[in-house]
Design an enzyme around this catalytic site. Sequence first.
Site, short mmCIF file in Angstrom:
data_model
loop_
_atom_site.label_atom_id
_atom_site.label_comp_id
_atom_site.label_asym_id
_atom_site.label_seq_id
_atom_site.Cartn_x
_atom_site.Cartn_y
_atom_site.Cartn_z
N LYS A 117 -15.93 -3.75 6.19
CA LYS A 117 -17.12 -3.53 5.39
C LYS A 117 -18.23 -4.50 5.80
O LYS A 117 -17.97 -5.68 6.03
CB LYS A 117 -16.79 -3.75 3.91
N ARG A 121 -6.25 -8.47 -5.84
CA ARG A 121 -6.88 -9.78 -5.64
C ARG A 121 -8.35 -9.66 -6.01
O ARG A 121 -8.85 -8.57 -6.25
CB ARG A 121 -6.79 -10.14 -4.14
N GLU A 125 -1.19 7.46 7.74
CA GLU A 125 -1.89 8.41 6.88
C GLU A 125 -2.72 9.37 7.72
O GLU A 125 -3.18 9.00 8.79
CB GLU A 125 -2.89 7.63 6.01
N LYS A 154 0.80 -1.22 0.00
CA LYS A 154 0.00 0.00 0.00
C LYS A 154 0.84 1.28 0.00
O LYS A 154 0.48 2.27 -0.62
CB LYS A 154 -0.96 0.02 1.20
N GLY A 181 -9.79 -4.42 7.80
CA GLY A 181 -9.73 -3.80 9.12
C GLY A 181 -8.69 -4.39 10.05
O GLY A 181 -8.48 -3.92 11.15
#
Lengths: 45, 448
Positions: B237, B292, B200, B116, B165
Amino acid sequence: MLCIVEAMKLMNEIESDVAGTVARIMVDNARPVEYGQLLFLINPD
Amino acid sequence: MFKKILIANRGEIALRIIRACKELGIKTVAVYSEADKNSLHVTFADEAVCIGPAESRNSYLKVPTIMSATMVTGADAIHPGYGFLAENANFSEICHESGIKFIGPTAEMIRTMGDKAMAKYTMKANNVPVIPGSEGIVDDVVEAKRLAEGIGFPVIIKASAGGGGKGMRVVREGSEFELAFVTARAEAEAAFGNGDVYIEKLVLNPRHVEIQVIGDQHGNHYHFGERDCSVQRRHQKLIEESPSPALDQELRDRMGAAAVKAAKAINYESVGTIEFLLDKDKNFYFMEMNTRIQVEHPVTEMVYETDLVKQQILAAAGEVIDVPNNRPKGHAFEFRINAEDPDNNFRPSPGRIESLNFPGGLGVRIDSHIYQSYSIPPYYDSMVAKLIVWDKDRNSAIQKAKRALGEFIIEGIKTTIPFHLDVLEDERFISGDFDTSFLENFKPRNKN
């Protein structure tokens, strides 16, 4: 924080409800535990 | 075309891949841990190999054992599913060196985009807007804290290999930083076998809108519109939908073009997802790319009338992928049915399924590995089923979802079914005007 309980890949930080000294640890590391199971004996301050 | 595919995964996604293989006439090999010997993917695969004990790191994450199972069964490709080894560049590389096709991107693509932190750097270089944060992976807690203070709190610590998460922590002030950093790293290590994290700035109240892309080995790249995944709890999610209530065709075209540009920048092959944060002024920021197939891929399949797993396998086999410039048709939702107790802070609820009824009817799809008398092990993810509904528009799909969830009976464990039914009665959810903070303020109607 007393320990981390891993359940279904999530790490749950378990905090003590009271200030004190850990008198005895009732479980072994990396062993399955159940709801309501005794994990620690704590002598409150 | 492949003759035999080994599926290096478990649960519903292993079953999903077996289904695609069967329809393509490809033999399948399931691998399973001792805790999964009664799992459906073992039943429905042509062959099955036990690869170790319950703990993932000694079974589903154990590369030498999985490679041995591949050699022994004579499989010519490995499908990694999602999670576990799906975004492990070393694994993709080992497959390649062993003459086994990894059904996913090359190691180099995973390292650039699946990592990432490096992905963000690449996007920045390609003029895609990104969120302020660390330039890459941060190992040292002191340096990490200094960086966080420079960015300004609140910040978010994220697992570089992550998703779902896990290995993720929001830090609102400096005093909480050290514990959050250490825990995030431990969680990332346990879930992905890689403890790398980055930092971030936390963008407040955005929508989570992601674009599905696909690339083949001939330089063709396409997108399949968006999925809105703003209904999240602790960055996990719970409900996804396509199309997003926040997008019109103009914004869809722009975000889709940005996603295709990102995929082209690294000559990406296989299916992938570019995740964006969309703020209330409709500015979008690149968040990460998932290299993926994703959990929520079925909502895209429903509105674009395609089979993404089959497309992924065909692309890996070197076929030319051709996607007509189509638009989403109707509306689809996915509800994640987790073995969690929504009345007790979503605590995990593994156990035996005593009674089970799956809903049915037109436009109702269940992707699940559970069955009556199946025992859900405590070692893996809590998701036990995905309910996907499709109808001609969003309101009709909501009505269908209520009907289907009402028919969905799982006894013996607690699940998120009652939670989903509550969300479907919520005015903000029904209006479509909500963001990723939706669940923080959500009050179920049967409580106050």
